[in-house]
Design a protein around this motif. Structure first.
Motif, PDB file in Angstrom:
ATOM      1  N   THR A 120      64.071  59.746  38.597  1.00 35.71           N
ATOM      2  CA  THR A 120      63.549  60.912  38.432  1.00 35.71           C
ATOM      3  C   THR A 120      63.107  61.789  39.887  1.00 35.71           C
ATOM      4  OG1 THR A 120      61.417  59.759  38.818  1.00 35.71           O
ATOM      5  CG2 THR A 120      62.419  60.198  36.483  1.00 35.71           C
ATOM      6  N   THR A 121      63.731  61.204  40.914  1.00 36.45           N
ATOM      7  CA  THR A 121      63.533  61.677  42.366  1.00 36.45           C
ATOM      8  C   THR A 121      65.026  62.117  43.027  1.00 36.45           C
ATOM      9  OG1 THR A 121      61.428  60.653  42.402  1.00 36.45           O
ATOM     10  CG2 THR A 121      62.111  61.722  44.486  1.00 36.45           C
ATOM     11  N   SER A 122      65.342  63.307  43.342  1.00 34.25           N
ATOM     12  CA  SER A 122      66.516  63.362  44.101  1.00 34.25           C
ATOM     13  C   SER A 122      66.375  62.877  45.499  1.00 34.25           C
ATOM     14  CB  SER A 122      66.915  65.077  44.082  1.00 34.25           C
ATOM     15  OG  SER A 122      65.861  65.737  44.760  1.00 34.25           O
ATOM     16  N   PRO A 123      67.666  62.671  46.021  1.00 38.75           N
ATOM     17  CA  PRO A 123      67.387  62.046  47.564  1.00 38.75           C
ATOM     18  C   PRO A 123      66.949  62.958  48.330  1.00 38.75           C
ATOM     19  CG  PRO A 123      69.632  61.523  46.376  1.00 38.75           C
ATOM     20  CD  PRO A 123      68.905  62.751  45.563  1.00 38.75           C
ATOM     21  N   LEU A 168      57.901  59.368  29.231  1.00 34.61           N
ATOM     22  CA  LEU A 168      57.502  60.644  29.775  1.00 34.61           C
ATOM     23  C   LEU A 168      58.523  61.117  30.922  1.00 34.61           C
ATOM     24  CD1 LEU A 168      53.602  59.857  30.891  1.00 34.61           C
ATOM     25  CD2 LEU A 168      54.367  61.625  28.847  1.00 34.61           C
ATOM     26  N   THR A 169      59.442  60.212  31.358  1.00 35.61           N
ATOM     27  CA  THR A 169      60.365  60.646  32.144  1.00 35.61           C
ATOM     28  C   THR A 169      61.554  61.286  31.381  1.00 35.61           C
ATOM     29  OG1 THR A 169      61.728  58.382  31.986  1.00 35.61           O
ATOM     30  CG2 THR A 169      60.345  58.750  33.798  1.00 35.61           C
ATOM     31  N   ARG A 170      61.609  61.193  29.988  1.00 33.75           N
ATOM     32  CA  ARG A 170      62.527  61.508  29.059  1.00 33.75           C
ATOM     33  C   ARG A 170      64.106  61.176  29.698  1.00 33.75           C
ATOM     34  NH1 ARG A 170      60.307  67.861  28.350  1.00 33.75           N
ATOM     35  NH2 ARG A 170      58.374  67.111  27.574  1.00 33.75           N
ATOM     36  N   PRO A 219      57.383  65.637  32.870  1.00 34.59           N
ATOM     37  CA  PRO A 219      56.344  65.818  33.874  1.00 34.59           C
ATOM     38  C   PRO A 219      56.663  64.864  35.058  1.00 34.59           C
ATOM     39  CG  PRO A 219      55.408  65.367  31.322  1.00 34.59           C
ATOM     40  CD  PRO A 219      57.303  65.298  31.643  1.00 34.59           C
ATOM     41  N   ILE A 220      57.409  63.791  34.864  1.00 33.54           N
ATOM     42  CA  ILE A 220      57.483  62.855  35.940  1.00 33.54           C
ATOM     43  C   ILE A 220      58.636  63.597  37.063  1.00 33.54           C
ATOM     44  CG2 ILE A 220      58.370  60.240  36.635  1.00 33.54           C
ATOM     45  CD1 ILE A 220      55.700  60.385  34.817  1.00 33.54           C
ATOM     46  N   HIS A 221      59.584  64.266  36.578  1.00 30.21           N
ATOM     47  CA  HIS A 221      60.170  65.009  37.423  1.00 30.21           C
ATOM     48  C   HIS A 221      59.746  66.051  38.087  1.00 30.21           C
ATOM     49  CE1 HIS A 221      63.639  63.098  34.852  1.00 30.21           C
ATOM     50  NE2 HIS A 221      64.546  63.288  35.934  1.00 30.21           N
ATOM     51  N   ARG A 222      58.744  66.534  37.698  1.00 30.07           N
ATOM     52  CA  ARG A 222      57.840  67.704  38.426  1.00 30.07           C
ATOM     53  C   ARG A 222      56.809  67.182  39.185  1.00 30.07           C
ATOM     54  NH1 ARG A 222      58.150  69.994  32.939  1.00 30.07           N
ATOM     55  NH2 ARG A 222      56.087  69.172  32.764  1.00 30.07           N
ATOM     56  N   MET A 223      56.413  65.820  39.411  1.00 31.67           N
ATOM     57  CA  MET A 223      55.306  65.321  40.112  1.00 31.67           C
ATOM     58  C   MET A 223      55.895  65.410  41.585  1.00 31.67           C
ATOM     59  SD  MET A 223      54.230  62.017  37.912  1.00 31.67           S
ATOM     60  CE  MET A 223      53.552  61.148  39.524  1.00 31.67           C
ATOM     61  N   ASP A 224      55.008  65.418  42.571  1.00 34.90           N
ATOM     62  CA  ASP A 224      55.049  65.330  43.928  1.00 34.90           C
ATOM     63  C   ASP A 224      55.824  63.874  44.219  1.00 34.90           C
ATOM     64  OD1 ASP A 224      54.455  64.735  46.867  1.00 34.90           O
ATOM     65  OD2 ASP A 224      53.975  66.930  46.652  1.00 34.90           O
ATOM     66  N   TYR A 245      68.850  61.487  37.553  1.00 31.54           N
ATOM     67  CA  TYR A 245      69.075  61.853  36.248  1.00 31.54           C
ATOM     68  C   TYR A 245      68.428  63.094  36.011  1.00 31.54           C
ATOM     69  CZ  TYR A 245      69.610  61.343  31.190  1.00 31.54           C
ATOM     70  OH  TYR A 245      70.011  61.784  29.771  1.00 31.54           O
ATOM     71  N   SER A 246      68.742  64.176  35.826  1.00 29.21           N
ATOM     72  CA  SER A 246      68.035  65.464  35.817  1.00 29.21           C
ATOM     73  C   SER A 246      67.801  65.741  34.422  1.00 29.21           C
ATOM     74  CB  SER A 246      69.345  66.597  36.087  1.00 29.21           C
ATOM     75  OG  SER A 246      68.696  67.762  36.045  1.00 29.21           O
TER      76      SER A 246
END
Length: 267
Positions: free
Chosen positions: A131-134, A59-61, A16-21, A11-12
């Motif tokens: 929140t993490t792409s493959p 936070l994941t939105r 902050p969660i998407h930007r995390m390592d 889910y694009s």
């Protein structure tokens, strides 16, 4: 039902969660699961856990409806687990008994917390894939498994297989939905009837689905060979993984979360 399966989907969103390592998120999930299975049936600890899960979800939105939609396909497993705990857990406070089946207060208590544990586990795993792409997930897994290469563990191959499996879950679900609609248009009935009829109706679904899966796997293998793919040796990534302030904050939150869980258990 198939559209409700959200695991493997990305889910694009800008959060902050998407930007995390990805390594931070994977380690966070492992840490999350370890604590979840380590705590006992303590209401206060589960309240802290539920609160932390809700905060992470905010936070994941990602809409909560989209996250919780992934629970529908596994509700059968949750109900089955709850039923076993309710009917076959021994205890001193017996509420109802018939033959070898006994319902106790302890069984109801255990069943409730077991269901809550499964729900939290599924929600936590779903938030990682949403929140993490493959591609980023592959890089994170490979980086975490890289130290194991010294003892012969194929880190790149394992991470690639896991990434491909997650990537093709939504694709196979779409293919299954398409085949069901096509077979329904030809007169097949997938709903209603006896159990034997339902099993028989699955044959026109499973055969083309397996054929499609093998065809996609063959196409993927040919595409990888055409691009001269031959393992992880010497390969580089387009984007290098870097720990940021967000990841440092996540580590601090993990330590605070563990401390609150321990304190809740003491209280």
């Amino acid at each position: 039902m198939l559209r409700d399966i959200t695991i493997g989907k990305y889910y694009s969103a800008e959060s902050p969660i998407h930007r995390m390592d990805p390594r931070t998120k994977i380690l966070w999930l492992i840490f999350y699961m370890v604590i979840l299975f380590a705590i006992k049936s303590n209401p206060l600890q589960y309240a802290v856990f539920l609160t932390a899960t809700v905060i992470i979800g905010l936070l994941t939105r990602v809409p909560f409806g989209f996250i919780l939609r992934g629970l529908k396909p596994v509700m059968v497993l949750v109900i089955f687990t709850v039923s076993l705990n309710v009917l076959f857990t021994p205890g001193e406070s017996v509420l109802w008994q018939w033959s070898f089946i006994t319902i106790t207060t302890e069984g109801l208590h255990l069943a409730f917390f077991m269901a809550l544990r499964l729900v939290l586990l599924i929600v936590g795993s779903t938030m990682l894939t949403l929140t993490t792409s493959p591609l980023v997930m592959t890089d994170g897994l490979e980086s975490l498994l890289r130290p194991l290469k010294r003892i012969g563990v194929p880190a790149h191959e394992l991470s690639m297989m896991m990434s491909i499996a997650l990537r093709f879950i939504p694709t196979l679900l779409e293919e299954t939905d398409r085949i069901i609609k096509a077979q329904t248009a030809r007169g097949s009935a997938f709903e209603g009837g006896k159990l034997s009829e339902k099993v028989h109706a699955l044959i026109p679904l499973l055969v083309p689905l397996f054929v499609s899966a093998f065809r996609r796997a063959d196409d993927l293998a040919m595409a990888m060979e055409a691009r001269c793919y031959h393992g992880g040796e010497g390969r580089t990534s387009m984007h290098s993984l870097k720990f940021t302030r967000v990841d440092a904050a996540a580590a601090v939150c993990a330590a605070a979360f563990a401390g609150i869980i321990v304190l809740a258990g003491v209280l």
